[in-house]
Design a protein around this motif. Sequence first.
Motif, short mmCIF file in Angstrom:
data_model
loop_
_atom_site.label_atom_id
_atom_site.label_comp_id
_atom_site.label_asym_id
_atom_site.label_seq_id
_atom_site.Cartn_x
_atom_site.Cartn_y
_atom_site.Cartn_z
N ALA A 88 0.93 -0.99 0.30
CA ALA A 88 0.08 -0.20 -0.13
C ALA A 88 0.97 1.08 -0.07
CB ALA A 88 -1.08 0.10 1.02
N ARG A 89 2.32 0.88 0.22
CA ARG A 89 3.37 2.33 0.05
C ARG A 89 2.63 2.87 -1.31
NH1 ARG A 89 8.64 1.09 2.63
NH2 ARG A 89 8.41 3.68 2.32
N PRO A 90 3.12 4.83 -1.69
CA PRO A 90 3.31 5.10 -2.74
C PRO A 90 4.90 4.18 -3.08
CG PRO A 90 3.67 6.29 -0.42
CD PRO A 90 3.51 5.35 0.16
N VAL A 91 5.34 4.48 -4.52
CA VAL A 91 5.86 4.64 -5.00
C VAL A 91 6.64 6.04 -5.24
CG1 VAL A 91 6.87 3.94 -7.40
CG2 VAL A 91 5.24 2.58 -6.80
N PRO A 92 7.57 6.30 -4.81
CA PRO A 92 8.12 7.25 -4.51
C PRO A 92 8.66 7.80 -6.08
CG PRO A 92 10.34 6.23 -3.44
CD PRO A 92 8.81 5.08 -3.93
N GLY A 93 8.55 9.46 -6.09
CA GLY A 93 8.26 9.80 -7.16
C GLY A 93 7.23 9.44 -7.99
N SER A 94 6.44 8.71 -8.15
CA SER A 94 4.83 8.58 -8.91
C SER A 94 4.26 8.65 -8.13
CB SER A 94 5.07 7.20 -8.92
OG SER A 94 4.51 6.25 -8.42
N THR A 95 2.56 8.40 -9.06
CA THR A 95 1.14 8.18 -8.40
C THR A 95 0.90 7.07 -8.06
OG1 THR A 95 0.14 8.31 -10.41
CG2 THR A 95 1.16 11.07 -9.21
N TRP A 96 1.76 6.08 -8.52
CA TRP A 96 1.66 5.05 -8.43
C TRP A 96 1.39 3.97 -5.96
CZ3 TRP A 96 1.85 1.71 -12.84
CH2 TRP A 96 1.59 1.87 -14.12
N LEU A 97 0.69 3.39 -6.66
CA LEU A 97 1.22 2.45 -4.90
C LEU A 97 2.05 1.31 -5.50
CD1 LEU A 97 -2.17 2.54 -3.16
CD2 LEU A 97 -0.65 3.82 -2.56
N VAL A 98 2.71 0.64 -4.93
CA VAL A 98 3.93 -0.55 -4.96
C VAL A 98 2.68 -1.73 -6.03
CG1 VAL A 98 4.87 -2.39 -4.19
CG2 VAL A 98 5.14 0.30 -3.37
N ARG A 99 1.79 -2.04 -5.59
CA ARG A 99 0.96 -3.02 -5.60
C ARG A 99 0.48 -2.53 -7.04
NH1 ARG A 99 -3.22 -4.58 -1.92
NH2 ARG A 99 -2.59 -3.39 -0.69
N ASP A 100 0.65 -1.61 -7.20
CA ASP A 100 0.46 -0.56 -8.78
C ASP A 100 0.67 -1.32 -9.70
OD1 ASP A 100 -2.70 -0.12 -7.83
OD2 ASP A 100 -1.86 1.92 -7.20
N PHE A 101 2.06 -0.75 -9.13
CA PHE A 101 3.56 -0.91 -9.92
C PHE A 101 3.61 -2.39 -10.48
CE2 PHE A 101 7.60 -0.88 -10.68
CZ PHE A 101 7.64 0.39 -11.42
N ILE A 102 3.56 -2.92 -9.08
CA ILE A 102 3.59 -4.88 -9.89
C ILE A 102 2.80 -5.18 -10.52
CG2 ILE A 102 3.29 -6.79 -8.54
CD1 ILE A 102 4.69 -5.87 -6.07
N ALA A 103 1.88 -4.74 -10.85
CA ALA A 103 0.59 -5.01 -12.03
C ALA A 103 0.57 -4.70 -12.88
CB ALA A 103 -0.46 -4.90 -11.36
N HIS A 104 1.87 -3.75 -13.11
CA HIS A 104 1.85 -2.80 -14.27
C HIS A 104 3.20 -3.43 -14.77
CE1 HIS A 104 3.11 0.07 -17.33
NE2 HIS A 104 4.10 -0.23 -16.85
N LEU A 105 3.63 -3.68 -14.27
CA LEU A 105 5.06 -4.79 -14.10
C LEU A 105 4.75 -6.34 -14.92
CD1 LEU A 105 8.14 -3.98 -11.95
CD2 LEU A 105 7.66 -2.99 -13.50
N ASP A 106 3.92 -6.43 -13.88
CA ASP A 106 3.29 -8.10 -14.34
C ASP A 106 2.93 -8.33 -15.82
OD1 ASP A 106 2.83 -10.80 -13.14
OD2 ASP A 106 0.85 -10.44 -13.64
#
Length: 70
Positions: A37-55
């Motif tokens: 649930a933490r924000p990704v530094p320098g973006s508007t994404w949460l870690v879970r959203d970034f993971i889903a994107h990379l997936d």
Amino acid sequence: MSVQAKSAFVSAVIADIEENRRKFEAFCYALSEAQLARPVPGSTWLVRDFIAHLDTLDTALLNWFEAAAH
């Protein structure tokens, strides 16, 4: 580069992608709900959203390389 050499090269790339995928999944499953649930530094994404994107990118890349191998 011969067809056999290209096929061997592409097969090696696919094996690397699959191994990286395995490591990525293990890392992701090890994260806590709070970490996800933490924000990704320098973006508007949460870690879970970034993971889903990379997936989705990883799966598309693997499919592309597998198609190139045949």
